[in-house]
Design a protein around this motif. Structure first.
Motif, PDB file in Angstrom:
ATOM      1  N   GLN A 141       5.814  17.891  -6.933  1.00 52.59           N
ATOM      2  CA  GLN A 141       6.119  16.805  -6.007  1.00 52.59           C
ATOM      3  C   GLN A 141       4.884  16.390  -5.218  1.00 52.59           C
ATOM      4  O   GLN A 141       4.602  15.195  -5.050  1.00 52.59           O
ATOM      5  CB  GLN A 141       7.236  17.228  -5.058  1.00 52.59           C
ATOM      6  N   ALA A 142       4.129  17.363  -4.749  1.00 48.45           N
ATOM      7  CA  ALA A 142       2.922  17.060  -3.969  1.00 48.45           C
ATOM      8  C   ALA A 142       1.896  16.308  -4.806  1.00 48.45           C
ATOM      9  O   ALA A 142       1.285  15.332  -4.354  1.00 48.45           O
ATOM     10  CB  ALA A 142       2.323  18.357  -3.423  1.00 48.45           C
ATOM     11  N   VAL A 143       1.718  16.753  -6.046  1.00 50.43           N
ATOM     12  CA  VAL A 143       0.768  16.082  -6.931  1.00 50.43           C
ATOM     13  C   VAL A 143       1.232  14.660  -7.227  1.00 50.43           C
ATOM     14  O   VAL A 143       0.433  13.709  -7.225  1.00 50.43           O
ATOM     15  CB  VAL A 143       0.585  16.890  -8.230  1.00 50.43           C
ATOM     16  N   ASN A 144       2.526  14.487  -7.478  1.00 48.72           N
ATOM     17  CA  ASN A 144       3.047  13.162  -7.799  1.00 48.72           C
ATOM     18  C   ASN A 144       2.849  12.188  -6.644  1.00 48.72           C
ATOM     19  O   ASN A 144       2.447  11.029  -6.840  1.00 48.72           O
ATOM     20  CB  ASN A 144       4.528  13.270  -8.157  1.00 48.72           C
ATOM     21  N   ARG A 145       3.172  12.631  -5.441  1.00 46.57           N
ATOM     22  CA  ARG A 145       2.988  11.759  -4.273  1.00 46.57           C
ATOM     23  C   ARG A 145       1.523  11.363  -4.120  1.00 46.57           C
ATOM     24  O   ARG A 145       1.204  10.196  -3.845  1.00 46.57           O
ATOM     25  CB  ARG A 145       3.474  12.462  -3.008  1.00 46.57           C
ATOM     26  N   ALA A 146       0.643  12.315  -4.276  1.00 53.55           N
ATOM     27  CA  ALA A 146      -0.786  12.037  -4.120  1.00 53.55           C
ATOM     28  C   ALA A 146      -1.291  11.083  -5.193  1.00 53.55           C
ATOM     29  O   ALA A 146      -2.081  10.174  -4.919  1.00 53.55           O
ATOM     30  CB  ALA A 146      -1.577  13.344  -4.149  1.00 53.55           C
ATOM     31  N   LEU A 147      -0.833  11.265  -6.430  1.00 51.65           N
ATOM     32  CA  LEU A 147      -1.243  10.368  -7.509  1.00 51.65           C
ATOM     33  C   LEU A 147      -0.767   8.944  -7.257  1.00 51.65           C
ATOM     34  O   LEU A 147      -1.510   7.978  -7.462  1.00 51.65           O
ATOM     35  CB  LEU A 147      -0.692  10.867  -8.850  1.00 51.65           C
ATOM     36  N   LEU A 148       0.475   8.796  -6.807  1.00 50.41           N
ATOM     37  CA  LEU A 148       1.045   7.467  -6.571  1.00 50.41           C
ATOM     38  C   LEU A 148       0.288   6.708  -5.493  1.00 50.41           C
ATOM     39  O   LEU A 148       0.222   5.475  -5.525  1.00 50.41           O
ATOM     40  CB  LEU A 148       2.521   7.590  -6.191  1.00 50.41           C
ATOM     41  N   ALA A 149      -0.277   7.416  -4.536  1.00 53.37           N
ATOM     42  CA  ALA A 149      -0.983   6.764  -3.433  1.00 53.37           C
ATOM     43  C   ALA A 149      -2.479   6.614  -3.677  1.00 53.37           C
ATOM     44  O   ALA A 149      -3.177   5.986  -2.888  1.00 53.37           O
ATOM     45  CB  ALA A 149      -0.765   7.553  -2.137  1.00 53.37           C
ATOM     46  N   SER A 150      -2.967   7.169  -4.796  1.00 49.90           N
ATOM     47  CA  SER A 150      -4.414   7.280  -4.994  1.00 49.90           C
ATOM     48  C   SER A 150      -5.093   6.036  -5.543  1.00 49.90           C
ATOM     49  O   SER A 150      -6.296   5.849  -5.378  1.00 49.90           O
ATOM     50  CB  SER A 150      -4.705   8.442  -5.944  1.00 49.90           C
ATOM     51  N   GLY A 151      -4.324   5.194  -6.258  1.00 54.50           N
ATOM     52  CA  GLY A 151      -4.934   4.078  -6.966  1.00 54.50           C
ATOM     53  C   GLY A 151      -5.300   4.425  -8.400  1.00 54.50           C
ATOM     54  O   GLY A 151      -5.875   3.589  -9.114  1.00 54.50           O
ATOM     55  N   ALA A 152      -4.986   5.619  -8.856  1.00 51.81           N
ATOM     56  CA  ALA A 152      -5.248   6.006 -10.251  1.00 51.81           C
ATOM     57  C   ALA A 152      -4.399   5.168 -11.193  1.00 51.81           C
ATOM     58  O   ALA A 152      -3.287   4.754 -10.852  1.00 51.81           O
ATOM     59  CB  ALA A 152      -4.938   7.491 -10.449  1.00 51.81           C
ATOM     60  N   THR A 153      -4.914   4.934 -12.396  1.00 53.84           N
ATOM     61  CA  THR A 153      -4.156   4.187 -13.397  1.00 53.84           C
ATOM     62  C   THR A 153      -3.035   5.065 -13.951  1.00 53.84           C
ATOM     63  O   THR A 153      -3.040   6.288 -13.798  1.00 53.84           O
ATOM     64  CB  THR A 153      -5.043   3.738 -14.560  1.00 53.84           C
ATOM     65  N   ILE A 154      -2.095   4.438 -14.647  1.00 49.46           N
ATOM     66  CA  ILE A 154      -0.993   5.198 -15.221  1.00 49.46           C
ATOM     67  C   ILE A 154      -1.513   6.182 -16.273  1.00 49.46           C
ATOM     68  O   ILE A 154      -0.999   7.305 -16.401  1.00 49.46           O
ATOM     69  CB  ILE A 154       0.079   4.253 -15.824  1.00 49.46           C
ATOM     70  N   THR A 155      -2.538   5.809 -17.005  1.00 43.58           N
ATOM     71  CA  THR A 155      -3.123   6.716 -17.992  1.00 43.58           C
ATOM     72  C   THR A 155      -3.709   7.943 -17.311  1.00 43.58           C
ATOM     73  O   THR A 155      -3.524   9.086 -17.776  1.00 43.58           O
ATOM     74  CB  THR A 155      -4.204   5.993 -18.811  1.00 43.58           C
ATOM     75  N   GLU A 156      -4.394   7.724 -16.198  1.00 44.84           N
ATOM     76  CA  GLU A 156      -4.972   8.850 -15.463  1.00 44.84           C
ATOM     77  C   GLU A 156      -3.887   9.734 -14.848  1.00 44.84           C
ATOM     78  O   GLU A 156      -3.965  10.965 -14.905  1.00 44.84           O
ATOM     79  CB  GLU A 156      -5.913   8.320 -14.384  1.00 44.84           C
ATOM     80  N   MET A 157      -2.877   9.099 -14.250  1.00 47.48           N
ATOM     81  CA  MET A 157      -1.796   9.890 -13.654  1.00 47.48           C
ATOM     82  C   MET A 157      -1.105  10.752 -14.699  1.00 47.48           C
ATOM     83  O   MET A 157      -0.826  11.932 -14.466  1.00 47.48           O
ATOM     84  CB  MET A 157      -0.784   8.963 -12.970  1.00 47.48           C
ATOM     85  N   ASN A 158      -0.829  10.184 -15.856  1.00 44.14           N
ATOM     86  CA  ASN A 158      -0.112  10.935 -16.878  1.00 44.14           C
ATOM     87  C   ASN A 158      -0.968  12.026 -17.514  1.00 44.14           C
ATOM     88  O   ASN A 158      -0.439  13.032 -17.980  1.00 44.14           O
ATOM     89  CB  ASN A 158       0.448   9.989 -17.935  1.00 44.14           C
ATOM     90  N   CYS A 159      -2.268  11.853 -17.527  1.00 50.05           N
ATOM     91  CA  CYS A 159      -3.150  12.923 -17.991  1.00 50.05           C
ATOM     92  C   CYS A 159      -2.991  14.153 -17.103  1.00 50.05           C
ATOM     93  O   CYS A 159      -2.859  15.284 -17.591  1.00 50.05           O
ATOM     94  CB  CYS A 159      -4.602  12.450 -17.990  1.00 50.05           C
ATOM     95  N   ILE A 197       3.431   7.308 -22.615  1.00 45.66           N
ATOM     96  CA  ILE A 197       4.813   6.936 -22.315  1.00 45.66           C
ATOM     97  C   ILE A 197       5.579   8.199 -21.939  1.00 45.66           C
ATOM     98  O   ILE A 197       5.785   9.084 -22.775  1.00 45.66           O
ATOM     99  CB  ILE A 197       5.462   6.221 -23.516  1.00 45.66           C
ATOM    100  N   ALA A 198       5.962   8.311 -20.670  1.00 42.51           N
ATOM    101  CA  ALA A 198       6.615   9.520 -20.145  1.00 42.51           C
ATOM    102  C   ALA A 198       5.741  10.759 -20.344  1.00 42.51           C
ATOM    103  O   ALA A 198       6.233  11.874 -20.444  1.00 42.51           O
ATOM    104  CB  ALA A 198       7.987   9.725 -20.768  1.00 42.51           C
ATOM    105  N   SER A 199       4.430  10.553 -20.398  1.00 43.88           N
ATOM    106  CA  SER A 199       3.451  11.640 -20.568  1.00 43.88           C
ATOM    107  C   SER A 199       3.573  12.361 -21.904  1.00 43.88           C
ATOM    108  O   SER A 199       3.201  13.527 -22.040  1.00 43.88           O
ATOM    109  CB  SER A 199       3.546  12.652 -19.414  1.00 43.88           C
ATOM    110  N   GLY A 200       4.118  11.669 -22.907  1.00 46.20           N
ATOM    111  CA  GLY A 200       4.062  12.142 -24.288  1.00 46.20           C
ATOM    112  C   GLY A 200       4.698  13.487 -24.581  1.00 46.20           C
ATOM    113  O   GLY A 200       4.020  14.385 -25.109  1.00 46.20           O
ATOM    114  N   PRO A 201       5.990  13.673 -24.332  1.00 48.20           N
ATOM    115  CA  PRO A 201       6.594  14.983 -24.610  1.00 48.20           C
ATOM    116  C   PRO A 201       6.663  15.362 -26.085  1.00 48.20           C
ATOM    117  O   PRO A 201       6.773  16.544 -26.408  1.00 48.20           O
ATOM    118  CB  PRO A 201       8.000  14.854 -24.017  1.00 48.20           C
TER     119      PRO A 201
END
Length: 424
Positions: A141-159, A197-201
């Motif tokens: 949860q902490a990582v997700n919140r930080a990523l959402l506020a960071s300005g990172a692209t979706i590709t970077e967030m999902n990595c 897409i959904a971080s590639g499960p």
């Protein structure tokens, strides 16, 4: 336009609705279903469209099946044989953790004669928050919140997300081995890369722990110590392309942003407007994209370059917002507010921007509509547009004008939709 009642706002909304309709699972799932196997059929999945996809499978599958999928709260639809679970998005919760565990458990002990039909759509990363051993849901949860506020692209967030997950980054497909896996994807990412897409499960991940760590450092993201240590040690490496457990994985993209833009373009053309699809994969800060497209729209309106009016400029993709203010956010409304500020009330230019899943940011609002008089009406109400933009408060701005676009749960997701209508 089709009729006197078909105002610019009406036409833009019809275009948006057509984009959403093009990606409805009931239309795009049936043609991609595989033949029935000799063994069992287990359906699993995650995403904002997963419940609607599950119902489409049930309606068109000729034989027995079972399974479960997880979707966002409010996005469930009735199914007879597939269990529908709900959890939180974009910040994950305990219900998502439980759903991910149950999905992994459902694919254990399968044989080569069995088929796993995996239904994946946008939002699946948050809806499957099962952490690797050594991490907790609170860490995720902490990582997700930080990523959402960071300005990172979706590709970077999902990595980053893939390298902290016990189910994403190919791990779900590895758990299905030796069963056959067919994945149906509704793409919500620029470039339609299945890994994102959904971080590639169910697909191999070519990125490394070092890549995820570099993203955290690049955006100066504060993460729990256990997350940093895990990435630095390389102990959380994902399943890589070429892994024998992924042999024979069949991945099919059944809906994507480009098809949605083409559906909107057909509506515009029928109304007498030439439609130009600029790109289905525009990224960058939402406000910067708004400023750039305002310059293009003005050149069309004033110079007839590079296109002649009347026309519509269409684009998709996923912009980002680096949150600095206390407002209610929303990348589509941030784009639209920046567009309006740059246009300065240019006559004859109207626009609509929205997320095709019906939720822009954290709000249960798809997006908004911009008219040539939007800024003037805001000033009359004592609202300073540039202050609203500085505060990341696009939702508050358009709510005050009565110009929000509300769809409710759309049961699909092919990412952002932007349309700029330029009159003759």
């Amino acid at each position: 336009m089709n009729s006197a009642a078909d105002t610019p706002r009406d036409l833009l909304r019809r275009m948006f609705d057509a984009a959403i309709a093009s990606a409805q699972p009931e239309h795009c799932v049936p043609q991609f279903l595989p033949p029935a196997p000799s063994g069992r059929v287990v359906v699993v999945g995650a995403g904002k469209a997963s419940a609607a996809m599950a119902r489409a499978v049930e309606d068109h599958w000729p034989g027995p099946l079972s399974g479960l999928v997880v979707t966002r709260y409010g996005y469930a639809v009735p199914c007879r044989r597939i269990t529908i679970l709900e959890s939180a998005h974009p910040v994950p919760d305990a219900a998502g953790l439980d759903a991910a565990r149950r999905i992994l458990a459902s694919v254990q002990g399968l044989s080569p004669e069995d088929l796993v039909l995996c239904l994946i759509s946008g939002g699946g990363s948050a809806l499957l928050p099962l952490p690797l051993d050594g991490l907790t849901l609170e860490d995720k949860q902490a990582v997700n919140r930080a990523l959402l506020a960071s300005g990172a692209t979706i590709t970077e967030m999902n990595c980053v997300r893939r390298h902290l997950s016990a189910i994403k980054g190919g791990r779900l497909a590895a758990a299905c081995h030796p069963a056959r896996v067919v994945t149906l994807l509704i793409s919500d990412v620029p470039g339609d890369n299945p890994t994102d897409i959904a971080s590639g499960p169910t697909v191999g991940d070519p990125t490394r722990c070092a890549d995820a760590l570099a993203i955290i450092r690049r955006y100066r993201i504060a993460v729990p110590p256990g997350v940093f240590d895990m990435l630095e040690s390389g102990s959380s490496e994902t399943v890589k392309p070429g892994d024998p457990r992924l042999a024979g994985i069949d991945t099919r993209i059944i809906a994507a942003p480009q098809k949605a833009l083409e559906a909107a373009a057909a509506v515009a053309e029928a109304a007498g407007f030439t439609a130009h699809i600029l790109s289905d994969a525009i990224e960058g800060e939402a406000r910067d994209v708004g400023t750039v497209l305002a310059g293009l729209a003005r050149q069309v309106a004033r110079r007839g370059q590079p296109f002649k009016a009347p026309c519509v400029l269409l684009s998709g993709g996923e912009t980002t917002v680096t949150i600095k203010g206390p407002g209610r956010g929303g990348r589509n409304v941030e784009f639209l507010l920046a567009l309006g500020i740059a246009l300065e009330g240019e006559p004859g230019i109207h626009a609509l921007a929205g997320d095709t899943d019906g939720v822009d940011g954290m709000e249960e609002i798809a997006g908004a509509y911009l008219a040539p008089d939007s800024l003037a009406r805001a000033w009359e109400k004592g609202i300073r547009p540039k202050d609203s933009l500085a505060n990341n408060d696009g939702h508050g701005f358009f709510e005050a004008l009565g110009d929000q676009v509300i769809t409710g749960p759309t049961l699909t997701n092919v990412n952002d939709f932007r349309a700029i209508l330029i009159g003759a």
